[in-house]
Design a protein around this motif. Structure first.
Motif, short mmCIF file in Angstrom:
data_model
loop_
_atom_site.label_atom_id
_atom_site.label_comp_id
_atom_site.label_asym_id
_atom_site.label_seq_id
_atom_site.Cartn_x
_atom_site.Cartn_y
_atom_site.Cartn_z
N VAL A 22 0.85 -1.19 0.00
CA VAL A 22 0.00 0.00 0.00
C VAL A 22 0.89 1.24 0.00
O VAL A 22 1.84 1.33 0.78
CB VAL A 22 -0.92 0.04 1.24
CG1 VAL A 22 -1.80 1.28 1.21
CG2 VAL A 22 -1.78 -1.22 1.32
N GLU A 23 0.58 2.18 -0.87
CA GLU A 23 1.31 3.45 -0.92
C GLU A 23 0.45 4.56 -0.31
O GLU A 23 -0.76 4.43 -0.18
CB GLU A 23 1.68 3.79 -2.36
CG GLU A 23 2.66 2.80 -2.98
CD GLU A 23 2.99 3.13 -4.42
OE1 GLU A 23 4.17 3.04 -4.78
OE2 GLU A 23 2.07 3.49 -5.18
N ILE A 24 1.12 5.64 0.04
CA ILE A 24 0.45 6.79 0.65
C ILE A 24 0.48 7.97 -0.31
O ILE A 24 1.54 8.31 -0.86
CB ILE A 24 1.14 7.18 1.98
CG1 ILE A 24 0.89 6.11 3.04
CG2 ILE A 24 0.65 8.55 2.47
CD1 ILE A 24 -0.56 5.97 3.48
N GLU A 25 -0.70 8.60 -0.50
CA GLU A 25 -0.78 9.85 -1.25
C GLU A 25 -1.02 10.98 -0.26
O GLU A 25 -2.02 10.98 0.46
CB GLU A 25 -1.90 9.82 -2.28
CG GLU A 25 -2.01 11.15 -3.03
CD GLU A 25 -3.10 11.14 -4.09
OE1 GLU A 25 -2.76 10.83 -5.25
OE2 GLU A 25 -4.25 11.43 -3.76
N ASP A 26 -0.12 11.94 -0.24
CA ASP A 26 -0.20 13.08 0.68
C ASP A 26 -0.99 14.21 0.01
O ASP A 26 -0.51 14.85 -0.92
CB ASP A 26 1.22 13.54 1.02
CG ASP A 26 1.23 14.68 2.02
OD1 ASP A 26 0.15 15.13 2.44
OD2 ASP A 26 2.34 15.12 2.39
N ASP A 27 -2.19 14.45 0.51
CA ASP A 27 -3.05 15.52 -0.01
C ASP A 27 -3.17 16.65 1.00
O ASP A 27 -4.10 17.47 0.94
CB ASP A 27 -4.44 14.95 -0.33
CG ASP A 27 -5.15 15.70 -1.45
OD1 ASP A 27 -4.68 16.79 -1.83
OD2 ASP A 27 -6.18 15.20 -1.95
N THR A 28 -2.22 16.71 1.94
CA THR A 28 -2.27 17.70 3.02
C THR A 28 -2.29 19.12 2.50
O THR A 28 -3.06 19.97 2.97
CB THR A 28 -1.07 17.52 3.96
OG1 THR A 28 -0.98 16.15 4.37
CG2 THR A 28 -1.20 18.41 5.19
N LEU A 29 -1.41 19.40 1.54
CA LEU A 29 -1.21 20.78 1.11
C LEU A 29 -2.06 21.15 -0.10
O LEU A 29 -1.81 22.17 -0.75
CB LEU A 29 0.28 21.01 0.82
CG LEU A 29 1.19 20.74 2.03
CD1 LEU A 29 2.64 20.95 1.68
CD2 LEU A 29 0.78 21.61 3.22
N ARG A 30 -3.06 20.35 -0.37
CA ARG A 30 -4.06 20.68 -1.39
C ARG A 30 -5.44 20.53 -0.75
O ARG A 30 -6.05 21.48 -0.30
CB ARG A 30 -3.86 19.80 -2.63
CG ARG A 30 -4.26 20.45 -3.95
CD ARG A 30 -5.74 20.69 -4.07
NE ARG A 30 -6.50 19.48 -3.80
CZ ARG A 30 -7.80 19.47 -3.55
NH1 ARG A 30 -8.50 20.59 -3.55
NH2 ARG A 30 -8.43 18.32 -3.29
N ASP A 31 -5.91 19.32 -0.63
CA ASP A 31 -7.24 19.11 -0.03
C ASP A 31 -7.25 19.54 1.43
O ASP A 31 -8.23 20.10 1.92
CB ASP A 31 -7.64 17.64 -0.16
CG ASP A 31 -9.14 17.44 -0.05
OD1 ASP A 31 -9.88 18.44 -0.07
OD2 ASP A 31 -9.57 16.29 0.06
#
Length: 409
Positions: A22-31
């Motif tokens: 499983v990979e992680i997508e970091d959407d902290t600085l957008r969503d």
């Protein structure tokens, strides 16, 4: 005496199957920045946060929405240069609607840097959204098809975000998955946009999409993107992983619109404790504190992993057990009254003194502060602590100790 905690640490939980990836997508600085009451970090603060995120083990990052404004395009260009020049192991994704004018800025970024970038385009699909917007399903399918054809033609990897997928009927969802397979999408983002799913629902939804992809012999990845409106963000992400999701998206600290996104640090810790991925969890707490400062988002004291109370106890019997466990070994200290190994995060199982404490607490905090921990002093501190309404902070203990010492001199 037993010295291996693995011999006695029982759990009813099932571990993820061996070989789970499983990979992680970091959407902290957008969503994540769609939250109403947080400060938008500067582009240099964002750059440092991306560096730290990559160090933790995120492998995808939603960098921005470059078509939304000239400032956003400029920030996207700067952040893409950081990812490229610093050699960060992050696949950068840029968000846009399923319209040509949102996609062309992504092409300019790709062509300028000569680097791989991905287009994450979205469109609302649920019947309620279509009814409110007066959208026709046939027109939506035509727009999705045209967007995929264009992205395939220009050679831009893309992820198709099925916004409100959790409220989209299976026949309609099937048609969209088949388009993603036909045009060789990198991934299809199954979005629980308003956080309405339950874990059982996620199992059915992700399992349905997974079976469609598998039946067609495709390698399109499934990205789970969930929100936390019902407080089920983490539970739903776990369910998505169990059902076969390849990527989990979210935001660190769980920031985002309304009640926020899945808290990525919690998802990462779940995967780490299951032996999945290659995560450096010691970088989590420093990152979370930096993000808190950059966004002016205060960390709740009881937030898992990073809250001030996350590894603290002031109850007498619990504190006594932690201190006894510490004499056996760090593993025992970590787990006797915690499910998270604080030491692996660079933290410690801490003990405080307050109205529910016992002598072990008072003696510990005095020794920790290099103060006289004799029985008389400890009894006096405990008596004072029991008159308080909450845990005493370190500066309050020091102030009390100085007054106590002055009275005895």
């Amino acid at each position: 005496m037993m010295s291996n905690i693995g011999d006695i640490l029982f759990t009813w939980n099932e571990r993820l199957p061996a070989g789970t990836s499983v990979e992680i997508e970091d959407d902290t600085l957008r969503d994540g920045l769609q939250a109403s009451f947080i400060r938008k970090p500067t582009v240099e603060e964002k750059a440092e946060l991306f560096r730290m995120s990559a160090g933790i083990g995120a492998r995808h990052a939603v960098v921005g929405f470059p078509a939304s404004s000239p400032a956003e395009f400029s920030d996207s260009r700067r952040l893409l240069s950081v990812i490229r020049d610093d050699g960060l192991p992050l696949m950068p994704w840029f968000l846009g609607r399923a319209v040509r004018e949102d996609l062309e800025p992504m092409l300019r970024l790709r062509d300028h840097f000569g680097a791989d970038v991905g287009a994450a385009f979205f469109i609302g699909t649920s019947p309620i959204r279509r009814h409110v917007e007066k959208w026709d399903m046939a027109q939506i399918m035509e727009r999705i098809t045209g967007t995929m054809e264009y992205l395939e033609k220009v050679g831009l990897p893309f992820s198709f975000s099925v916004e409100d997928a959790s409220r989209t009927p299976p026949d309609e969802l099937r048609d969209m998955v088949e388009l993603a397979v036909r045009y060789s999408a990198y991934s299809i983002a199954v979005c629980d946009t308003v956080g309405e799913s339950t874990p059982a629902g996620v199992h059915r939804l992700v399992g349905f999409v997974k079976s469609l992809i598998k039946d067609r012999g495709s390698h399109v990845k499934i990205l789970w993107h969930g929100h936390n409106d019902r407080g089920l963000g983490l539970a739903n992400s776990i369910a998505a992983v169990e059902a076969g999701a390849d990527i989990v998206g979210g935001a660190f600290l769980g920031i985002g619109e309304r009640s926020g996104n899945t808290a990525l640090e919690q998802a990462i810790m779940y995967l780490y404790q299951n032996g999945v991925g290659n995560f450096d969890v010691k970088n989590l707490i420093p990152y979370l504190k930096k993000l808190s400062a950059a966004t002016e988002f205060p960390i709740p004291v009881n937030m898992p992993l990073v809250g001030r109370q996350a590894f603290a106890t002031c109850t007498g019997t619990h504190a006594a057990a932690v201190l006894k466990a510490a004499e056996i070994g760090t593993d025992f200290e970590d787990y006797v009254f915690s499910s998270i190994p604080a030491s692996e995060l660079g933290a410690v199982q801490d003990i405080g003194v307050g109205p529910t404490s016992g002598m072990a607490n008072a003696t510990y905090v005095l020794r920790k502060g290099n103060m006289d921990s004799s029985e008389g002093t400890a009894e006096a501190l405990l008596a004072h602590a029991k008159t308080q309404h909450r845990l005493m902070y370190e500066d309050e203990i020091v102030a009390w100790y100085k007054q106590h010492a002055a009275k005895g001199s």
